[in-house]
Enzyme design. Structure first.
Site, short mmCIF file in Angstrom:
data_model
loop_
_atom_site.label_atom_id
_atom_site.label_comp_id
_atom_site.label_asym_id
_atom_site.label_seq_id
_atom_site.Cartn_x
_atom_site.Cartn_y
_atom_site.Cartn_z
N ARG A 1 0.81 -1.22 0.00
CA ARG A 1 0.00 0.00 0.00
C ARG A 1 0.84 1.27 0.00
O ARG A 1 0.43 2.29 -0.52
CB ARG A 1 -0.88 0.02 1.24
CG ARG A 1 -2.27 -0.51 0.98
CD ARG A 1 -3.06 -0.47 2.23
NE ARG A 1 -2.25 -0.94 3.36
CZ ARG A 1 -2.74 -1.24 4.56
NH1 ARG A 1 -4.01 -1.10 4.78
NH2 ARG A 1 -1.98 -1.67 5.53
N ASP B 1 5.51 -23.62 5.82
CA ASP B 1 5.76 -23.80 7.24
C ASP B 1 7.28 -23.74 7.34
O ASP B 1 7.97 -24.68 6.91
CB ASP B 1 5.24 -25.16 7.73
CG ASP B 1 5.45 -25.32 9.23
OD1 ASP B 1 6.57 -25.02 9.70
OD2 ASP B 1 4.52 -25.72 9.93
N HIS B 2 7.82 -22.67 7.88
CA HIS B 2 9.26 -22.47 7.73
C HIS B 2 10.07 -23.52 8.48
O HIS B 2 11.25 -23.70 8.20
CB HIS B 2 9.67 -21.04 8.10
CG HIS B 2 9.75 -20.75 9.56
ND1 HIS B 2 8.66 -20.43 10.31
CD2 HIS B 2 10.80 -20.72 10.41
CE1 HIS B 2 9.04 -20.22 11.56
NE2 HIS B 2 10.33 -20.38 11.66
N ASP C 1 -0.59 -21.21 17.11
CA ASP C 1 0.61 -20.56 16.56
C ASP C 1 1.74 -21.56 16.31
O ASP C 1 2.51 -21.39 15.36
CB ASP C 1 1.08 -19.48 17.55
CG ASP C 1 2.24 -18.66 17.01
OD1 ASP C 1 2.11 -18.14 15.89
OD2 ASP C 1 3.27 -18.54 17.71
N HIS D 1 4.01 -26.09 13.24
CA HIS D 1 5.42 -26.49 13.34
C HIS D 1 5.61 -27.83 14.07
O HIS D 1 6.30 -28.71 13.59
CB HIS D 1 6.24 -25.42 14.07
CG HIS D 1 6.16 -24.06 13.45
ND1 HIS D 1 6.07 -23.87 12.10
CD2 HIS D 1 6.17 -22.81 14.00
CE1 HIS D 1 6.02 -22.56 11.84
NE2 HIS D 1 6.07 -21.90 12.97
C1 BG6 Z 1 6.41 -18.51 14.10
C2 BG6 Z 1 5.52 -18.19 15.25
O1 BG6 Z 1 5.72 -19.25 13.14
O2 BG6 Z 1 7.54 -19.24 14.56
C3 BG6 Z 1 6.27 -17.40 16.33
O3 BG6 Z 1 4.42 -17.43 14.80
C4 BG6 Z 1 7.52 -18.15 16.73
O4 BG6 Z 1 5.45 -17.15 17.45
C5 BG6 Z 1 8.34 -18.55 15.50
O5 BG6 Z 1 8.29 -17.31 17.57
C6 BG6 Z 1 9.49 -19.46 15.87
O6 BG6 Z 1 10.32 -19.65 14.75
P1 BG6 Z 1 11.86 -19.97 14.92
O7 BG6 Z 1 12.34 -20.24 13.54
O8 BG6 Z 1 12.49 -18.77 15.55
O9 BG6 Z 1 11.95 -21.17 15.82
#
Ligand code: BG6
Length: 488
Positions: free
Chosen positions: A51, A178-179, A236, A241
């Site tokens: 935006r 999902d990282h 979350d 995860h």
């Molecule tokens: C995110 C969550 O997906 O993952 C956060 O929304 C969390 O709350 C984070 O802190 C943790 O990721 P990482 O890679 O730092 O373990």
């Protein structure tokens, strides 16, 4: 440095929410590292779309600052930074209106490159953006879209979101991130399980006593209080995860390392999960740090909701009803403001059936620990004789497979989860992304737990700032004769 970089095809990546937190902290610094590693083609374009009323120069300056702040200490030259920034474009866009779409369409017209659209925006905008991509002729069958979590907040909303995206895109065009799946050790988990003969024969309830999955954080909710208070640790972290880690540790060997083969097996694990009984789950909420409340306030202050009943900690006992795992509990826990930042999966094997050394020698168990962060590595605890005189006494020592040591980490290129996953999008490889049915199945398991709390008006247990979580979480294992691995 050992570089085994395989350049990717020429691409145009449009980042909706290109000025946002995730884009500045993770996506753009990650792409810059890929540029420095010479993986990103010189002609590739990254188009920020948001935006804010900026032009390309203004956007490049914003990203220059973001890389300085969040890019880590990776060595790079001024020429590299200038070269990367020159590949950035910007368009001011209204996700819910018409502004900017014609310009974007003109930029993307007639391109034969890989086209990827990253939805780094609030999920409420996913449908609007997808609809406009189609309206303006950009949702062709070759386009790929990348969507961030949270993917819905329960089964109904996830289904609705899947249905909306399916109106405009096929499943093989949708990359749900999902990282955790992009983390190096998470992939190593698959290599260890399926690349070795050693573990797989023992990987079942006959030999495994229990498995622990811990994702402990030292940080609190930070500036995300509004989002977090509506989600909590269950939505979350656990639904996505931890669930993904559980799948990778528990799934059957897929026939090949290909997207659907892997995702089919993960889905079977989620569908085999039993409902969790209320006495097998503990919720917690962190308290302020004593004498330092201003710097480290309690959860309720941090989210500005004095009566909040949202959990910042969850520990639970899950069971998988299938031939491999029936009878082996999986203990999951995650929380904020805990004693240490540590993500670890621990496989605790059963006792030997009989001790030939007599009870005085002690009973010892093999423990396989897969450490995700920090200090990535895998450790196998083995029992040996304590050296020296004094008879046959047994001790446990680690057979250490620390990656830093073994691989001389300085010489191996480090790739952040986001970098790896974005490059996979460009390569068209969905193996490390969640399929729609997987996400829905994960919500189907999570929903009754959350509904149960709501129905009972459950109040999370307070826990001390910097502790291991509520004492009830310790009790969850203690009453079954087990103990959590210390969070260090
Ligand atoms: C995110 C969550 O997906 O993952 C956060 O929304 C969390 O709350 C984070 O802190 C943790 O990721 P990482 O890679 O730092 O373990």
């Amino acid at each position: 440095m050992v570089s085994r970089v395989i350049p990717v095809d020429l691409f145009d990546l449009v980042i909706f929410g290109g000025t946002g937190d995730l884009a500045r902290r993770k996506i753009l610094p990650g792409l810059f590292r890929r540029y420095c590693a010479e993986q990103m083609p010189q002609e590739a374009r990254i188009i920020g779309a948001a935006r804010s009323d900026l032009d390309a120069q203004g956007y490049r300056q914003m990203i220059r600052e973001a890389i300085a702040e969040f890019g880590g200490d990776s060595a790079h030259s001024d020429e590299q930074l200038d070269g990367f920034l020159a590949q950035l474009e910007y368009v001011t866009i209204d996700a819910r209106g018409d502004q900017g779409w014609k310009e974007l369409q003109a930029m993307m017209a007639g391109t034969t490159r890989v086209e990827a659209y990253y939805f780094s925006v609030a999920p409420a905008l996913f449908g609007d953006i997808a609809e406009r991509l189609q309206k303006w002729g950009m949702a062709d069958v070759d386009a790929r879209i990348v969507v961030e979590k949270p993917f819905g907040r329960d089964l109904a909303t996830a289904k609705a979101l899947n249905a909306t995206l399916a109106t405009y895109f096929n499943e093989d065009q949708i990359y749900r991130i999902d990282h955790y799946l992009g983390k190096e050790t998470v992939q190593n988990l698959m290599a260890v399980r399926f690349g070795n003969m050693l573990f797989e024969p023992l990987w079942n309830s006959q030999y495994v006593d229990h498995i622990q999955i811990t994702v402990a954080e030292t940080v609190g909710v930070g500036g995300r209080g509004e989002y977090y208070d509506k989600s909590g640790a269950m939505r979350d972290m656990v639904q996505n995860h931890l669930m993904q880690l559980l799948c990778l540790i528990a799934m059957e060997p897929p026939a090949r390392f290909s997207p659907d083969a892997v995702r089919d097996e993960k889905l079977k694990v989620i569908r085999a999960l039993d409902p969790v009984a209320s006495h097998h789950i503990v919720r917690g909420q962190y308290q302020a740090e004593p004498c330092n409340e201003a710097a480290n306030p309690g959860y309720r202050t941090a989210v500005d909701n004095p009566r909040s009943r949202t959990e910042s900690f969850v520990a639970l006992r899950a069971e998988i009803s299938n031939w491999r795992w029936a009878g082996t509990p999986f203990y999951l826990r995650t929380g904020k403001c805990l004693a240490a930042r540590a993500s670890e999966i621990t496989v605790v094997f059963k006792d030997t059936p009989h001790s030939i050394f007599g009870e005085d020698a002690g009973r010892h168990r093999n423990v396989l620990s897969i450490r995700l962060q920090p200090d990535e590595g895998i450790t196998l605890g083995v029992t040996i004789k304590e050296p020296g005189p004094g008879g046959m006494r047994l001790i446990d020592v680690p057979l250490d497979m620390s990656f830093a040591e073994a691989l001389k980490e300085d010489e191996v290129e480090q790739v952040d989860a986001y970098e790896r996953l974005i490059m996979d999008v460009i390569r068209g490889n969905q193996t490390l992304f969640m399929r729609g049915d997987e996400v829905e199945a994960a919500w189907a398991w999570t929903d009754p737990i959350i509904e149960g709390w709501q129905a009972r008006n459950d109040v999370p247990k307070p826990y001390d700032f910097g502790s291991d979580g509520p004492t009830d979480a310790t009790e969850l294992l203690r009453r079954e004769g087990r103990a959590w691995r210390p969070v260090t």
